[in-house]
Design a protein around this motif. Structure first.
Motif, PDB file in Angstrom:
ATOM      1  N   THR A 160       0.804  -1.222   0.000  1.00 18.47           N
ATOM      2  CA  THR A 160       0.000   0.000   0.000  1.00 18.47           C
ATOM      3  C   THR A 160       0.835   1.269   0.000  1.00 18.47           C
ATOM      4  OG1 THR A 160      -0.183  -0.119   2.418  1.00 18.47           O
ATOM      5  CG2 THR A 160      -1.976  -1.089   1.125  1.00 18.47           C
ATOM      6  N   ALA A 161       2.162   1.156   0.003  1.00 20.31           N
ATOM      7  CA  ALA A 161       3.016   2.342  -0.058  1.00 20.31           C
ATOM      8  C   ALA A 161       4.438   1.909  -0.398  1.00 20.31           C
ATOM      9  CB  ALA A 161       3.008   3.110   1.275  1.00 20.31           C
ATOM     10  N   GLY A 162       5.226   2.865  -0.886  1.00 23.53           N
ATOM     11  CA  GLY A 162       6.649   2.622  -1.089  1.00 23.53           C
ATOM     12  C   GLY A 162       7.002   2.060  -2.448  1.00 23.53           C
ATOM     13  N   ALA A 163       8.260   1.650  -2.552  1.00 24.20           N
ATOM     14  CA  ALA A 163       8.809   1.116  -3.804  1.00 24.20           C
ATOM     15  C   ALA A 163       9.497  -0.216  -3.516  1.00 24.20           C
ATOM     16  CB  ALA A 163       9.782   2.114  -4.415  1.00 24.20           C
ATOM     17  N   PRO A 164       8.728  -1.254  -3.215  1.00 21.80           N
ATOM     18  CA  PRO A 164       9.328  -2.534  -2.831  1.00 21.80           C
ATOM     19  C   PRO A 164       9.871  -3.307  -4.027  1.00 21.80           C
ATOM     20  CG  PRO A 164       6.969  -2.762  -2.946  1.00 21.80           C
ATOM     21  CD  PRO A 164       7.256  -1.306  -3.182  1.00 21.80           C
ATOM     22  N   VAL A 165      10.793  -4.224  -3.722  1.00 27.02           N
ATOM     23  CA  VAL A 165      11.283  -5.200  -4.685  1.00 27.02           C
ATOM     24  C   VAL A 165      10.900  -6.577  -4.161  1.00 27.02           C
ATOM     25  CG1 VAL A 165      13.294  -6.213  -5.796  1.00 27.02           C
ATOM     26  CG2 VAL A 165      13.190  -3.731  -5.426  1.00 27.02           C
ATOM     27  N   ILE A 166      10.179  -7.339  -4.983  1.00 27.68           N
ATOM     28  CA  ILE A 166       9.763  -8.695  -4.643  1.00 27.68           C
ATOM     29  C   ILE A 166      10.393  -9.611  -5.669  1.00 27.68           C
ATOM     30  CG2 ILE A 166       7.796 -10.260  -4.365  1.00 27.68           C
ATOM     31  CD1 ILE A 166       6.110  -7.668  -3.818  1.00 27.68           C
ATOM     32  N   GLU A 167      11.312 -10.477  -5.247  1.00 20.08           N
ATOM     33  CA  GLU A 167      12.011 -11.299  -6.238  1.00 20.08           C
ATOM     34  C   GLU A 167      12.247 -12.714  -5.716  1.00 20.08           C
ATOM     35  OE1 GLU A 167      15.703  -9.431  -7.228  1.00 20.08           O
ATOM     36  OE2 GLU A 167      16.252  -9.059  -5.145  1.00 20.08           O
ATOM     37  N   PHE A 204      -1.518  -4.583  -5.178  1.00 23.97           N
ATOM     38  CA  PHE A 204      -0.821  -3.301  -5.080  1.00 23.97           C
ATOM     39  C   PHE A 204      -1.856  -2.189  -5.131  1.00 23.97           C
ATOM     40  CE2 PHE A 204       1.834  -6.415  -7.149  1.00 23.97           C
ATOM     41  CZ  PHE A 204       3.051  -6.300  -6.501  1.00 23.97           C
ATOM     42  N   TYR A 205      -1.740  -1.208  -4.234  1.00 29.22           N
ATOM     43  CA  TYR A 205      -2.710  -0.138  -4.140  1.00 29.22           C
ATOM     44  C   TYR A 205      -2.014   1.204  -3.897  1.00 29.22           C
ATOM     45  CZ  TYR A 205      -5.570  -4.229  -3.166  1.00 29.22           C
ATOM     46  OH  TYR A 205      -6.171  -5.467  -3.234  1.00 29.22           O
ATOM     47  N   ASP A 206      -2.696   2.274  -4.344  1.00 29.61           N
ATOM     48  CA  ASP A 206      -2.287   3.640  -4.049  1.00 29.61           C
ATOM     49  C   ASP A 206      -0.964   4.003  -4.725  1.00 29.61           C
ATOM     50  OD1 ASP A 206      -4.614   3.892  -2.470  1.00 29.61           O
ATOM     51  OD2 ASP A 206      -3.579   3.082  -0.733  1.00 29.61           O
ATOM     52  N   ASP A 207      -0.202   4.872  -4.098  1.00 24.58           N
ATOM     53  CA  ASP A 207       1.002   5.439  -4.701  1.00 24.58           C
ATOM     54  C   ASP A 207       2.182   4.492  -4.497  1.00 24.58           C
ATOM     55  OD1 ASP A 207       2.725   7.158  -5.949  1.00 24.58           O
ATOM     56  OD2 ASP A 207       2.993   8.464  -4.203  1.00 24.58           O
ATOM     57  N   VAL A 208       2.143   3.381  -5.219  1.00 27.07           N
ATOM     58  CA  VAL A 208       3.165   2.339  -5.099  1.00 27.07           C
ATOM     59  C   VAL A 208       3.940   2.253  -6.406  1.00 27.07           C
ATOM     60  CG1 VAL A 208       3.461  -0.184  -5.009  1.00 27.07           C
ATOM     61  CG2 VAL A 208       2.002   0.969  -3.346  1.00 27.07           C
ATOM     62  N   ASP A 209       5.248   2.037  -6.316  1.00 28.73           N
ATOM     63  CA  ASP A 209       6.087   1.833  -7.496  1.00 28.73           C
ATOM     64  C   ASP A 209       6.941   0.596  -7.236  1.00 28.73           C
ATOM     65  OD1 ASP A 209       7.510   1.994  -9.820  1.00 28.73           O
ATOM     66  OD2 ASP A 209       8.621   3.811  -9.294  1.00 28.73           O
ATOM     67  N   ALA A 210       6.422  -0.568  -7.616  1.00 28.90           N
ATOM     68  CA  ALA A 210       7.009  -1.846  -7.205  1.00 28.90           C
ATOM     69  C   ALA A 210       7.693  -2.554  -8.359  1.00 28.90           C
ATOM     70  CB  ALA A 210       5.933  -2.748  -6.615  1.00 28.90           C
ATOM     71  N   ILE A 211       8.595  -3.478  -8.007  1.00 22.27           N
ATOM     72  CA  ILE A 211       9.213  -4.397  -8.960  1.00 22.27           C
ATOM     73  C   ILE A 211       8.930  -5.812  -8.475  1.00 22.27           C
ATOM     74  CG2 ILE A 211      11.366  -5.239  -9.961  1.00 22.27           C
ATOM     75  CD1 ILE A 211      12.535  -2.452  -9.564  1.00 22.27           C
ATOM     76  N   VAL A 212       8.444  -6.670  -9.397  1.00 21.93           N
ATOM     77  CA  VAL A 212       8.250  -8.096  -9.106  1.00 21.93           C
ATOM     78  C   VAL A 212       9.001  -8.867 -10.173  1.00 21.93           C
ATOM     79  CG1 VAL A 212       6.604  -9.963  -8.768  1.00 21.93           C
ATOM     80  CG2 VAL A 212       5.966  -7.619  -8.162  1.00 21.93           C
ATOM     81  N   ARG A 213      10.014  -9.640  -9.788  1.00 18.94           N
ATOM     82  CA  ARG A 213      10.800 -10.329 -10.804  1.00 18.94           C
ATOM     83  C   ARG A 213      11.199 -11.732 -10.355  1.00 18.94           C
ATOM     84  NH1 ARG A 213      15.283  -5.699 -10.266  1.00 18.94           N
ATOM     85  NH2 ARG A 213      16.278  -6.326  -8.318  1.00 18.94           N
ATOM     86  N   ASP A 214      11.360 -12.589 -11.371  1.00 19.60           N
ATOM     87  CA  ASP A 214      11.835 -13.961 -11.166  1.00 19.60           C
ATOM     88  C   ASP A 214      11.012 -14.708 -10.125  1.00 19.60           C
ATOM     89  OD1 ASP A 214      13.866 -13.377 -13.007  1.00 19.60           O
ATOM     90  OD2 ASP A 214      15.207 -12.662 -11.440  1.00 19.60           O
ATOM     91  N   SER A 215       9.714 -14.470 -10.109  1.00 19.23           N
ATOM     92  CA  SER A 215       8.808 -15.098  -9.154  1.00 19.23           C
ATOM     93  C   SER A 215       7.767 -15.926  -9.906  1.00 19.23           C
ATOM     94  CB  SER A 215       8.133 -14.038  -8.284  1.00 19.23           C
ATOM     95  OG  SER A 215       9.092 -13.347  -7.495  1.00 19.23           O
ATOM     96  N   VAL A 256      -3.515  -4.743  -9.525  1.00 24.94           N
ATOM     97  CA  VAL A 256      -2.808  -3.467  -9.488  1.00 24.94           C
ATOM     98  C   VAL A 256      -3.887  -2.399  -9.544  1.00 24.94           C
ATOM     99  CG1 VAL A 256      -1.091  -1.993 -10.583  1.00 24.94           C
ATOM    100  CG2 VAL A 256      -0.825  -4.485 -10.670  1.00 24.94           C
ATOM    101  N   ARG A 257      -4.023  -1.588  -8.486  1.00 23.55           N
ATOM    102  CA  ARG A 257      -5.191  -0.721  -8.337  1.00 23.55           C
ATOM    103  C   ARG A 257      -4.819   0.690  -7.868  1.00 23.55           C
ATOM    104  NH1 ARG A 257      -7.017  -4.343 -10.732  1.00 23.55           N
ATOM    105  NH2 ARG A 257      -8.741  -5.738 -10.217  1.00 23.55           N
ATOM    106  N   ASP A 258      -5.754   1.621  -8.080  1.00 19.43           N
ATOM    107  CA  ASP A 258      -5.743   2.943  -7.450  1.00 19.43           C
ATOM    108  C   ASP A 258      -4.492   3.751  -7.762  1.00 19.43           C
ATOM    109  OD1 ASP A 258      -8.123   2.077  -6.303  1.00 19.43           O
ATOM    110  OD2 ASP A 258      -7.147   1.395  -4.481  1.00 19.43           O
ATOM    111  N   GLY A 259      -3.953   3.613  -8.979  1.00 14.67           N
ATOM    112  CA  GLY A 259      -2.789   4.401  -9.360  1.00 14.67           C
ATOM    113  C   GLY A 259      -1.461   3.746  -9.097  1.00 14.67           C
ATOM    114  N   ALA A 260      -1.445   2.524  -8.602  1.00 16.39           N
ATOM    115  CA  ALA A 260      -0.177   1.826  -8.369  1.00 16.39           C
ATOM    116  C   ALA A 260       0.520   1.532  -9.692  1.00 16.39           C
ATOM    117  CB  ALA A 260      -0.424   0.530  -7.601  1.00 16.39           C
TER     118      ALA A 260
END
Length: 374
Positions: free
Chosen positions: A105-112, A139-150, A158-162
Protein backbone atom coordinates in the motif's frame (compact mmCIF):
# COMPACT_ATOMS: atom_id res chain seq x y z
CA UNK A 1 10.77 -21.68 14.54
CA UNK A 2 12.68 -24.36 16.50
CA UNK A 3 14.32 -21.63 18.60
CA UNK A 4 17.85 -21.90 17.16
CA UNK A 5 17.97 -18.33 15.78
CA UNK A 6 17.53 -14.87 17.29
CA UNK A 7 13.72 -14.92 16.99
CA UNK A 8 11.06 -17.56 16.56
CA UNK A 9 8.63 -15.43 14.52
CA UNK A 10 9.16 -13.18 11.52
CA UNK A 11 7.11 -10.36 13.01
CA UNK A 12 9.23 -10.31 16.16
CA UNK A 13 12.38 -9.97 14.07
CA UNK A 14 10.83 -7.22 11.93
CA UNK A 15 9.76 -5.30 15.04
CA UNK A 16 13.29 -5.50 16.45
CA UNK A 17 15.02 -4.52 13.21
CA UNK A 18 16.26 -1.04 12.45
CA UNK A 19 15.90 0.63 9.07
CA UNK A 20 18.32 -0.93 6.59
CA UNK A 21 18.61 -4.23 8.46
CA UNK A 22 18.29 -7.67 6.90
CA UNK A 23 15.88 -10.16 8.48
CA UNK A 24 17.16 -13.62 7.48
CA UNK A 25 14.48 -16.32 7.58
CA UNK A 26 15.70 -19.86 8.19
CA UNK A 27 13.84 -22.97 6.92
CA UNK A 28 10.50 -23.62 8.57
CA UNK A 29 6.80 -22.84 8.30
CA UNK A 30 5.71 -19.49 9.73
CA UNK A 31 2.38 -17.80 10.38
CA UNK A 32 1.83 -14.80 8.15
CA UNK A 33 0.12 -11.47 8.83
CA UNK A 34 3.61 -9.92 8.89
CA UNK A 35 3.44 -6.12 8.73
CA UNK A 36 6.54 -4.27 7.47
CA UNK A 37 6.33 -0.49 7.84
CA UNK A 38 10.07 0.26 7.81
CA UNK A 39 12.84 -0.04 5.23
CA UNK A 40 14.44 -3.47 5.48
CA UNK A 41 15.09 -6.71 3.60
CA UNK A 42 13.25 -9.94 4.37
CA UNK A 43 15.34 -12.70 2.81
CA UNK A 44 15.13 -16.47 2.87
CA UNK A 45 18.25 -18.13 4.29
CA UNK A 46 18.11 -21.66 2.86
CA UNK A 47 16.17 -23.61 0.23
CA UNK A 48 13.23 -21.48 -0.90
CA UNK A 49 10.70 -24.31 -0.84
CA UNK A 50 11.55 -24.98 2.82
CA UNK A 51 10.88 -21.39 3.94
CA UNK A 52 7.09 -21.02 3.95
CA UNK A 53 4.92 -18.12 5.13
CA UNK A 54 1.27 -19.08 5.47
CA UNK A 55 -1.26 -16.27 5.00
CA UNK A 56 -3.05 -15.75 8.31
CA UNK A 57 -5.66 -13.50 9.89
CA UNK A 58 -3.98 -10.53 11.65
CA UNK A 59 -3.83 -10.38 15.42
CA UNK A 60 -6.48 -8.24 17.06
CA UNK A 61 -4.08 -5.30 17.39
CA UNK A 62 -3.53 -5.28 13.62
CA UNK A 63 -7.13 -5.37 12.49
CA UNK A 64 -8.29 -2.47 10.40
CA UNK A 65 -4.86 -1.52 9.03
CA UNK A 66 -6.51 -1.18 5.62
CA UNK A 67 -10.01 0.34 5.69
CA UNK A 68 -10.88 -1.30 2.36
CA UNK A 69 -10.82 -4.67 4.07
CA UNK A 70 -8.45 -6.06 1.49
CA UNK A 71 -5.71 -7.09 3.86
CA UNK A 72 -6.92 -6.16 7.32
CA UNK A 73 -9.76 -7.42 9.46
CA UNK A 74 -10.86 -10.89 8.45
CA UNK A 75 -8.86 -10.83 5.19
CA UNK A 76 -5.87 -13.03 5.92
CA UNK A 77 -2.52 -12.13 4.37
CA UNK A 78 1.09 -13.26 4.50
CA UNK A 79 2.91 -9.92 4.28
CA UNK A 80 1.76 -6.29 4.18
CA UNK A 81 4.36 -3.81 2.91
CA UNK A 82 4.16 -0.07 3.46
CA UNK A 83 7.80 0.89 4.07
CA UNK A 84 9.44 3.23 1.59
CA UNK A 85 12.05 0.69 0.44
CA UNK A 86 11.49 -2.99 1.25
CA UNK A 87 12.93 -6.10 -0.39
CA UNK A 88 11.51 -9.59 0.08
CA UNK A 89 13.20 -12.51 -1.64
CA UNK A 90 13.75 -16.27 -1.72
CA UNK A 91 10.59 -17.25 0.13
CA UNK A 92 7.47 -19.36 -0.45
CA UNK A 93 4.06 -17.85 0.29
CA UNK A 94 1.18 -20.25 0.97
CA UNK A 95 -2.25 -18.85 0.01
CA UNK A 96 -5.29 -20.69 1.40
CA UNK A 97 -8.72 -19.71 0.02
CA UNK A 98 -9.76 -16.14 0.75
CA UNK A 99 -6.26 -14.81 1.41
CA UNK A 100 -3.77 -12.33 -0.03
CA UNK A 101 -0.11 -13.31 -0.32
CA UNK A 102 1.75 -9.98 -0.42
CA UNK A 103 -0.21 -6.71 -0.24
CA UNK A 104 1.53 -3.38 -0.87
CA UNK A 105 0.00 0.00 0.00
CA UNK A 106 3.02 2.34 -0.06
CA UNK A 107 6.65 2.62 -1.09
CA UNK A 108 8.81 1.12 -3.80
CA UNK A 109 9.33 -2.53 -2.83
CA UNK A 110 11.28 -5.20 -4.69
CA UNK A 111 9.76 -8.70 -4.64
CA UNK A 112 12.01 -11.30 -6.24
CA UNK A 113 12.40 -15.06 -6.38
CA UNK A 114 9.21 -15.57 -4.38
CA UNK A 115 6.89 -18.52 -5.10
CA UNK A 116 3.19 -18.24 -4.28
CA UNK A 117 1.40 -21.55 -3.76
CA UNK A 118 -2.39 -21.74 -3.81
CA UNK A 119 -4.78 -24.42 -2.60
CA UNK A 120 -4.06 -27.64 -4.46
CA UNK A 121 -7.70 -28.71 -4.50
CA UNK A 122 -8.84 -25.82 -6.68
CA UNK A 123 -9.74 -26.66 -10.25
CA UNK A 124 -8.18 -24.57 -13.03
CA UNK A 125 -10.22 -21.65 -14.30
CA UNK A 126 -12.72 -22.46 -17.03
CA UNK A 127 -13.53 -18.85 -17.95
CA UNK A 128 -11.70 -15.55 -18.20
CA UNK A 129 -14.40 -14.10 -15.91
CA UNK A 130 -13.94 -16.60 -13.09
CA UNK A 131 -11.00 -16.08 -10.75
CA UNK A 132 -9.52 -18.15 -7.99
CA UNK A 133 -10.49 -17.31 -4.44
CA UNK A 134 -7.11 -15.96 -3.40
CA UNK A 135 -4.77 -13.18 -4.52
CA UNK A 136 -1.06 -13.81 -4.79
CA UNK A 137 -0.16 -10.12 -5.02
CA UNK A 138 -2.08 -6.87 -4.56
CA UNK A 139 -0.82 -3.30 -5.08
CA UNK A 140 -2.71 -0.14 -4.14
CA UNK A 141 -2.29 3.64 -4.05
CA UNK A 142 1.00 5.44 -4.70
CA UNK A 143 3.16 2.34 -5.10
CA UNK A 144 6.09 1.83 -7.50
CA UNK A 145 7.01 -1.85 -7.20
CA UNK A 146 9.21 -4.40 -8.96
CA UNK A 147 8.25 -8.10 -9.11
CA UNK A 148 10.80 -10.33 -10.80
CA UNK A 149 11.84 -13.96 -11.17
CA UNK A 150 8.81 -15.10 -9.15
CA UNK A 151 5.97 -17.57 -9.78
CA UNK A 152 2.27 -17.70 -8.86
CA UNK A 153 -1.10 -19.11 -9.88
CA UNK A 154 -3.47 -16.76 -8.06
CA UNK A 155 -5.06 -13.45 -8.98
CA UNK A 156 -2.87 -10.32 -9.08
CA UNK A 157 -4.38 -6.84 -8.66
CA UNK A 158 -2.81 -3.47 -9.49
CA UNK A 159 -5.19 -0.72 -8.34
CA UNK A 160 -5.74 2.94 -7.45
CA UNK A 161 -2.79 4.40 -9.36
CA UNK A 162 -0.18 1.83 -8.37
CA UNK A 163 2.68 1.16 -10.82
CA UNK A 164 4.44 -2.21 -11.07
CA UNK A 165 7.24 -3.61 -13.22
CA UNK A 166 6.79 -7.37 -13.68
CA UNK A 167 9.97 -9.00 -15.05
CA UNK A 168 10.81 -12.63 -15.74
CA UNK A 169 7.90 -14.20 -13.86
CA UNK A 170 5.84 -17.36 -14.41
CA UNK A 171 2.03 -17.13 -14.13
CA UNK A 172 0.23 -20.47 -14.01
CA UNK A 173 -3.48 -19.93 -13.78
CA UNK A 174 -5.11 -16.53 -13.34
CA UNK A 175 -5.22 -12.87 -14.36
CA UNK A 176 -2.88 -9.96 -13.79
CA UNK A 177 -5.58 -7.30 -13.50
CA UNK A 178 -4.17 -3.78 -13.99
CA UNK A 179 -6.25 -0.64 -13.50
CA UNK A 180 -4.95 2.88 -14.06
CA UNK A 181 -4.00 5.59 -13.72
CA UNK A 182 -0.58 4.07 -13.19
CA UNK A 183 2.26 2.85 -15.36
CA UNK A 184 2.77 -0.91 -15.41
CA UNK A 185 4.88 -3.20 -17.58
CA UNK A 186 5.08 -6.97 -17.99
CA UNK A 187 8.26 -8.21 -19.64
CA UNK A 188 10.01 -11.50 -20.36
CA UNK A 189 7.45 -13.58 -18.48
CA UNK A 190 5.66 -16.86 -19.20
CA UNK A 191 1.89 -17.02 -18.79
CA UNK A 192 0.55 -20.58 -18.62
CA UNK A 193 -3.25 -20.24 -18.76
CA UNK A 194 -2.68 -16.81 -17.27
CA UNK A 195 -3.86 -13.55 -18.83
CA UNK A 196 -3.43 -9.78 -18.54
CA UNK A 197 -6.23 -7.23 -18.33
CA UNK A 198 -5.44 -3.48 -18.63
CA UNK A 199 -8.23 -0.98 -17.90
CA UNK A 200 -9.19 2.49 -16.69
CA UNK A 201 -6.45 4.60 -18.20
CA UNK A 202 -3.40 2.50 -17.43
CA UNK A 203 -0.22 3.25 -19.37
CA UNK A 204 1.73 0.09 -20.05
CA UNK A 205 4.19 -2.03 -21.98
CA UNK A 206 3.73 -5.75 -22.63
CA UNK A 207 6.99 -7.00 -24.14
CA UNK A 208 8.83 -10.24 -24.80
CA UNK A 209 6.35 -12.53 -23.03
CA UNK A 210 5.11 -16.02 -23.86
CA UNK A 211 1.33 -16.48 -23.60
CA UNK A 212 0.09 -20.07 -23.62
CA UNK A 213 -3.45 -19.42 -22.39
CA UNK A 214 -6.45 -21.43 -23.47
CA UNK A 215 -8.86 -19.02 -21.77
CA UNK A 216 -7.89 -15.42 -22.38
CA UNK A 217 -4.63 -13.65 -23.09
CA UNK A 218 -4.35 -9.83 -23.35
CA UNK A 219 -7.20 -7.32 -23.10
CA UNK A 220 -6.83 -3.51 -23.28
CA UNK A 221 -9.78 -1.16 -22.68
CA UNK A 222 -11.26 1.85 -20.87
CA UNK A 223 -8.88 4.55 -22.10
CA UNK A 224 -5.63 2.65 -21.60
CA UNK A 225 -2.53 3.31 -23.71
CA UNK A 226 -0.36 0.23 -24.20
CA UNK A 227 2.54 -1.01 -26.31
CA UNK A 228 2.45 -4.73 -27.17
CA UNK A 229 5.88 -5.67 -28.49
CA UNK A 230 7.58 -8.92 -29.46
CA UNK A 231 5.32 -11.35 -27.59
CA UNK A 232 4.29 -14.86 -28.63
CA UNK A 233 0.70 -16.08 -28.20
CA UNK A 234 -0.42 -19.70 -28.57
CA UNK A 235 -3.41 -21.78 -27.52
CA UNK A 236 -7.15 -21.59 -28.06
CA UNK A 237 -8.86 -18.69 -26.30
CA UNK A 238 -12.41 -17.43 -25.68
CA UNK A 239 -11.60 -14.22 -27.53
CA UNK A 240 -8.75 -12.93 -29.67
CA UNK A 241 -5.18 -13.29 -28.42
CA UNK A 242 -5.11 -9.49 -28.15
CA UNK A 243 -8.17 -7.26 -28.03
CA UNK A 244 -8.39 -3.47 -27.89
CA UNK A 245 -11.70 -1.74 -27.29
CA UNK A 246 -13.44 1.45 -26.15
CA UNK A 247 -12.89 5.05 -27.16
CA UNK A 248 -9.67 6.74 -25.98
CA UNK A 249 -8.03 3.29 -25.82
CA UNK A 250 -4.99 2.91 -28.05
CA UNK A 251 -2.27 0.37 -28.65
CA UNK A 252 0.87 -0.15 -30.68
CA UNK A 253 0.99 -3.86 -31.55
CA UNK A 254 4.26 -4.79 -33.24
CA UNK A 255 6.50 -7.79 -33.77
CA UNK A 256 4.21 -10.34 -32.13
CA UNK A 257 3.53 -13.93 -33.20
CA UNK A 258 0.08 -15.53 -32.76
CA UNK A 259 -0.30 -19.25 -33.50
CA UNK A 260 -2.51 -22.22 -32.62
CA UNK A 261 -5.58 -20.22 -31.65
CA UNK A 262 -9.03 -19.18 -32.87
CA UNK A 263 -8.55 -15.46 -33.44
CA UNK A 264 -5.58 -13.13 -33.68
CA UNK A 265 -6.42 -9.48 -32.95
CA UNK A 266 -9.71 -7.71 -32.25
CA UNK A 267 -10.00 -3.91 -32.34
CA UNK A 268 -13.47 -2.62 -31.54
CA UNK A 269 -15.71 0.00 -29.98
CA UNK A 270 -13.69 3.00 -31.09
CA UNK A 271 -10.39 1.63 -29.89
CA UNK A 272 -7.37 2.66 -31.96
CA UNK A 273 -4.30 0.63 -32.86
CA UNK A 274 -1.21 0.69 -35.02
CA UNK A 275 -0.57 -2.94 -35.96
CA UNK A 276 2.74 -3.61 -37.70
CA UNK A 277 5.09 -6.50 -38.50
CA UNK A 278 3.10 -9.21 -36.70
CA UNK A 279 2.74 -12.85 -37.77
CA UNK A 280 -0.73 -14.35 -37.26
CA UNK A 281 -1.66 -17.95 -38.03
CA UNK A 282 -5.12 -18.78 -36.66
CA UNK A 283 -8.22 -20.90 -37.23
CA UNK A 284 -11.07 -18.36 -37.45
CA UNK A 285 -10.27 -14.65 -37.98
CA UNK A 286 -6.82 -13.10 -38.23
CA UNK A 287 -7.82 -9.49 -37.46
CA UNK A 288 -11.28 -8.04 -36.84
CA UNK A 289 -11.74 -4.26 -36.89
CA UNK A 290 -15.08 -2.74 -35.81
CA UNK A 291 -15.75 1.00 -35.65
CA UNK A 292 -12.04 1.83 -35.57
CA UNK A 293 -9.48 3.76 -37.59
CA UNK A 294 -6.84 1.09 -36.90
CA UNK A 295 -3.78 0.87 -39.12
CA UNK A 296 -2.85 -2.65 -40.27
CA UNK A 297 0.56 -2.44 -41.95
CA UNK A 298 3.16 -5.01 -43.09
CA UNK A 299 1.72 -8.03 -41.27
CA UNK A 300 1.69 -11.69 -42.34
CA UNK A 301 -1.80 -13.11 -41.76
CA UNK A 302 -2.84 -16.71 -42.34
CA UNK A 303 -6.28 -18.02 -41.35
CA UNK A 304 -8.33 -21.10 -42.05
CA UNK A 305 -11.35 -18.79 -41.97
CA UNK A 306 -11.27 -15.05 -42.71
CA UNK A 307 -8.08 -13.04 -42.85
CA UNK A 308 -9.25 -9.48 -42.04
CA UNK A 309 -12.82 -8.44 -41.25
CA UNK A 310 -13.72 -4.72 -41.28
CA UNK A 311 -17.22 -3.81 -40.01
CA UNK A 312 -19.34 -1.27 -38.13
CA UNK A 313 -18.21 1.84 -39.96
CA UNK A 314 -14.49 1.23 -39.61
CA UNK A 315 -12.19 3.54 -41.58
CA UNK A 316 -9.12 1.38 -41.21
CA UNK A 317 -5.90 1.45 -43.22
CA UNK A 318 -4.80 -1.96 -44.54
CA UNK A 319 -1.49 -1.69 -46.34
CA UNK A 320 1.49 -3.85 -47.26
CA UNK A 321 0.14 -7.03 -45.67
CA UNK A 322 0.36 -10.63 -46.84
CA UNK A 323 -3.04 -12.24 -46.27
CA UNK A 324 -3.96 -15.88 -46.97
CA UNK A 325 -7.31 -17.33 -45.95
CA UNK A 326 -9.25 -20.55 -46.34
CA UNK A 327 -12.38 -18.43 -46.67
CA UNK A 328 -12.51 -14.73 -47.54
CA UNK A 329 -9.19 -12.94 -47.20
CA UNK A 330 -10.66 -9.46 -46.58
CA UNK A 331 -14.30 -8.78 -45.73
CA UNK A 332 -15.57 -5.18 -45.82
CA UNK A 333 -18.91 -4.73 -44.07
CA UNK A 334 -21.57 -2.13 -44.78
CA UNK A 335 -20.89 1.50 -43.85
CA UNK A 336 -17.16 0.77 -43.64
CA UNK A 337 -14.67 2.67 -45.81
CA UNK A 338 -11.20 1.24 -45.29
CA UNK A 339 -8.18 2.07 -47.43
CA UNK A 340 -6.81 -1.21 -48.82
CA UNK A 341 -3.56 -0.83 -50.74
CA UNK A 342 -0.37 -2.66 -51.62
CA UNK A 343 -1.39 -5.99 -50.10
CA UNK A 344 -0.77 -9.53 -51.38
CA UNK A 345 -4.16 -11.20 -50.90
CA UNK A 346 -5.33 -14.76 -51.44
CA UNK A 347 -8.65 -16.19 -50.29
CA UNK A 348 -10.03 -19.53 -51.37
CA UNK A 349 -13.59 -18.14 -51.42
CA UNK A 350 -12.78 -14.52 -52.24
CA UNK A 351 -9.79 -12.26 -51.94
CA UNK A 352 -11.78 -9.10 -51.16
CA UNK A 353 -15.49 -9.46 -50.37
CA UNK A 354 -17.40 -6.16 -50.28
CA UNK A 355 -20.88 -6.05 -48.76
CA UNK A 356 -23.61 -3.70 -49.99
CA UNK A 357 -23.18 -0.25 -48.49
CA UNK A 358 -19.41 -0.55 -48.05
CA UNK A 359 -17.08 1.92 -49.77
CA UNK A 360 -13.47 0.72 -49.57
CA UNK A 361 -10.63 2.39 -51.43
CA UNK A 362 -8.66 -0.26 -53.38
CA UNK A 363 -5.25 0.43 -54.86
CA UNK A 364 -2.32 -1.68 -56.08
CA UNK A 365 -3.26 -4.96 -54.39
CA UNK A 366 -2.05 -8.29 -55.79
CA UNK A 367 -4.68 -11.04 -55.80
CA UNK A 368 -3.81 -14.71 -56.33
CA UNK A 369 -5.13 -16.53 -59.40
CA UNK A 370 -6.83 -19.23 -57.35
CA UNK A 371 -9.11 -16.78 -55.57
CA UNK A 372 -12.56 -15.73 -56.66
CA UNK A 373 -11.18 -12.22 -57.16
CA UNK A 374 -12.11 -8.75 -56.00
Amino acid sequence: PQGSADFTSIQAAVDAAAAGDVVAVMPGTYDGAVVIEKDLSLLGDGPRDEIVLVASVPAASSEGIDPRGLIGGSRAFAVHLSGESVTIADLTIANPDGTTGVAVTAGAPVIERVVFVGPEELEPRFSAHVHRLFASLAFYDDVDAIVRDSAWDGYVAVRDGASVRFEGNTVSGDTISIDGPGTTSVRDSVLLRGSISMSYGVTGVIEGNEFHGDISQLGIDSGSVVEVLGNSFSGGVEDAAVWVQDRDTSAVISGNVVTDGQNGLRIAGGGSAIVTDNTLDVAAIGVSIAGSDAQLIDNAITSAGAGVVVVAGADATISGNSIEAGGRAIVVGQDSAPSISGNAICGEQASIFIEDGAAPSLDDNVVCDEAAGE
